[in-house]
Write a protein that holds these residues in place. Structure first.
Motif, PDB file in Angstrom:
ATOM      1  N   ASP A 513     -47.229 -82.395 -10.447  1.00  0.00           N
ATOM      2  CA  ASP A 513     -45.830 -82.808 -10.401  1.00  0.00           C
ATOM      3  C   ASP A 513     -45.573 -83.546  -9.087  1.00  0.00           C
ATOM      4  O   ASP A 513     -45.634 -82.942  -8.009  1.00  0.00           O
ATOM      5  N   SER A 514     -45.286 -84.826  -9.189  1.00  0.00           N
ATOM      6  CA  SER A 514     -45.062 -85.625  -7.977  1.00  0.00           C
ATOM      7  C   SER A 514     -43.806 -85.180  -7.237  1.00  0.00           C
ATOM      8  O   SER A 514     -43.724 -85.316  -6.008  1.00  0.00           O
ATOM      9  N   ASP A 515     -42.821 -84.658  -7.969  1.00  0.00           N
ATOM     10  CA  ASP A 515     -41.604 -84.192  -7.305  1.00  0.00           C
ATOM     11  C   ASP A 515     -41.900 -83.009  -6.388  1.00  0.00           C
ATOM     12  O   ASP A 515     -41.344 -82.902  -5.283  1.00  0.00           O
ATOM     13  N   VAL A 517     -44.713 -82.419  -4.850  1.00  0.00           N
ATOM     14  CA  VAL A 517     -45.394 -82.969  -3.668  1.00  0.00           C
ATOM     15  C   VAL A 517     -44.374 -83.551  -2.701  1.00  0.00           C
ATOM     16  O   VAL A 517     -44.452 -83.344  -1.476  1.00  0.00           O
ATOM     17  N   ALA A 518     -43.376 -84.257  -3.250  1.00  0.00           N
ATOM     18  CA  ALA A 518     -42.366 -84.869  -2.401  1.00  0.00           C
ATOM     19  C   ALA A 518     -41.552 -83.808  -1.665  1.00  0.00           C
ATOM     20  O   ALA A 518     -41.220 -83.966  -0.477  1.00  0.00           O
TER      21      ALA A 518
END
Length: 580
Positions: A513-515, A517-518
């Motif tokens: 999930d890129s969110d 990571v952000a």
């Protein structure tokens, strides 16, 4: 010469063993005694043909029989009397003196009814005239009316005039016993919220006035046949008919809440009140008290939900389990049956153990292992968290001191102990931590106190005082589960926080999930800007550990490194990862 033994006598004073006066005629003395009795009385016999015979009676008996409509008895016609059970009682008793000798009966109906008790006493038998007995008639009308009035008072609430809890329970019991009616009714419990505050601020008279007005409004929305009662100080019970199922009961609950929306005028003041309504559907074979308690349980759920709730057995089972766990937890704390396990915190750059987080574990002798996610909330709700928190702080401090003693040197590790928001609000944290440090002999710099965001948000001013007191003891302060609560940048700037712990919900989703990571990048950047270190929770793979290390996370914990370990195993784990 030996004295003669005293001889027993019959109820009319005739010595036992002598010829009965009733074989010929009633004796003059006995006649006088019969007339002198203060109650209605007569002598009745049973001839050889089994027919009742009225031997004699006093005037009061004539009067009593006349008022009961049984003048036929006075005329000697027992078969023509109104109350045939009287004749049957006498016949059976004269045939066998061991048979029942009393009978209560009522003459008339309603308020004009009169109540009597017939009592029989044996007077003996003779071959010629058969058995005889004394019949007394006691008028119990005043006694019965008094009992009825006392019972009516016992079943009535003196303030509102409504039935009380006992009367309401009897109404439920009656409905449960009525054929085909149980499943057509439901019990509602209505709780007047914040009544104690109104009572305290406006006085008892205003509180009574509110209850009376509240009861009148309840009555205004009920239908014919519904039963309303005051079942507690600020609690009312309603027995309603539900022809179309539980939806009818919820409709009644909505009507109740709607009518309470209008303000109440008390002592020239207008106030608004709220009520919580719980519903329990009636089922055949239920216990009335259990049904009522089910509706009370639904009230508690309604207070949490903010709307009427129907009783759900599963939730009640869970509540009983929580109560059981509370009782068992109290006993376990008293007997020192809980243990602390220690989960390693790994320096993500060096790979060595930098510290351990102390975690309470409980293995019940009958239930087996009980999860902290189950017993910690129970401890917080019951207040046992204060005792549990003090035990954990003291145990963790002494465990670290024991490790030092076993190694023969001061270990380069710290121990982290969690504090509940309830502890921060109610306990003297500085005194509690200071006492543990003094008794164990370790320095505050080897202790990390972990607090959740909720402990800060509930009372920021108190949180600041607690944090400053901990820093005065040289303890490290960590904010646990960062990102899941309500923290603001203002808190992070104002509070002396040393470590941000990134919640596992963000860490576990990083690889897909890129969110996530952000979010982790943002937390790491924020911590760096504020001069704080970071710890990532829930590391369960080498990829996560490597990624977090590359992003600049200071330390991490999770099953990839180790599960929580007992004290001796935790020390061995530290030794195994130590680099010489």
């Amino acid at each position: 010469m030996t004295a003669a033994a005293p001889r027993s006598v019959t109820p009319f004073g005739v010595p036992a063993g002598t010829k009965s006066p009733y074989e010929t005629r009633l004796g003059a003395n006995d006649r006088a005694l019969l007339e002198a009795l203060p109650i209605a009385a007569a002598i009745v016999g049973l001839n050889r043909q089994g027919v009742l015979k009225l031997v004699d009676r006093n005037p009061k008996f004539d009067e009593a029989m006349a008022t009961t409509g049984d003048a036929a008895i006075v005329a000697g016609n027992f078969t023509g009397c109104t109350h045939l059970q009287i004749a049957r009682l006498m016949t059976d008793f004269l045939a066998d003196f061991g048979s029942p000798s009393e009978l209560d009966f009522t003459d008339g109906e309603g308020l004009s009814a009169r109540h009597f008790r017939i009592k029989l006493a044996p007077l003996g038998r003779s071959e010629k005239y058969g058995p005889h007995c004394l019949v007394s008639l006691v008028d119990r009308t005043i006694e019965v009316q008094t009992e009825r009035n006392l019972r009516a008072e016992m079943l009535r609430d003196s303030l509102t005039g409504l039935p009380n809890r006992l009367a309401f329970t009897e109404s439920i019991e009656h409905m449960l016993e009525t054929k085909n009616e149980a499943s057509r009714h439901a019990v509602l419990v209505v709780d007047l919220r914040r009544f104690s505050r109104i009572n305290e601020s406006m006085g008892g008279l205003a509180g009574d006035e509110l209850l009376i007005t509240f009861a009148r409004r309840l009555m205004s929305v009920l239908r014919a046949g519904d039963v309303l009662a005051r079942t507690g100080g600020n609690e009312f019970g309603v027995l309603v008919r539900i022809g179309r199922g539980v939806g009818d009961a919820l409709s009644a609950a909505d009507r109740i809440q709607d009518v309470m929306n209008a303000p109440f005028k008390l002592s020239e003041m207008e106030i608004r009140v709220e009520c919580a309504v719980g519903v329990a559907r009636m089922e055949k074979g239920q216990d009335p008290e259990e049904l009522f308690r089910s509706a009370q349980f639904a009230v508690k759920q309604a207070k949490l939900a903010g709307k009427p709730q129907v009783y759900k057995p599963d939730e009640a089972v869970a509540a009983r389990r929580r109560f059981s766990i509370e009782t068992e937890l109290r006993r376990a704390l008293e007997k020192d049956q809980l243990k602390l396990f220690y989960q390693p915190l790994i320096n993500l750059k060096s790979g060595e153990v930098s510290g351990f987080e102390a975690l309470a574990r409980w293995t019940h002798e009958d239930r087996g292992e009980i999860s902290p996610t189950e017993f910690i909330p129970v401890a917080e709700e019951s207040g046992l968290i204060l005792q549990l928190g003090r035990w954990a702080m003291d145990k963790a401090s002494h465990t670290l001191a024991d490790w030092d003693a076993q190694v023969g040197a001061r270990l380069p590790v710290y121990v982290g102990v969690n504090l509940s928001a309830i502890q921060v609000a109610r306990d003297n944290i500085a005194d509690m931590v200071g006492e543990s440090l003094r008794s164990s002999g370790i320095g505050g710099d080897r202790l990390t106190v972990e607090l959740t965001e909720s402990s800060i948000v509930q009372d920021p001013a108190r949180a600041i005082r607690v944090f400053e007191a901990l820093k005065a003891l040289d303890a490290t302060v960590a904010m646990d589960d960062f990102g899941t609560g309500y923290s603001s940048l203002a808190y992070l700037q104002r509070l002396p926080i040393d470590v941000l712990k990134i919640d596992r919900s963000f860490v576990s989703g990083m690889m897909k999930d890129s969110d996530s990571v952000a979010i982790v990048r943002a937390v790491l950047s924020l911590a760096d800007a504020l001069g704080m270190s970071t710890t990532a929770e829930g590391i369960e793979s080498v990829e996560l550990a490597t990624t977090l290390a590359a992003l600049g996370c200071s330390s991490g914990q999770g099953f990839y490194f180790a599960k929580p370990l007992e004290a001796s195993a935790a020390l061995d784990y530290w030794k195994s990862r130590r680099k010489h």
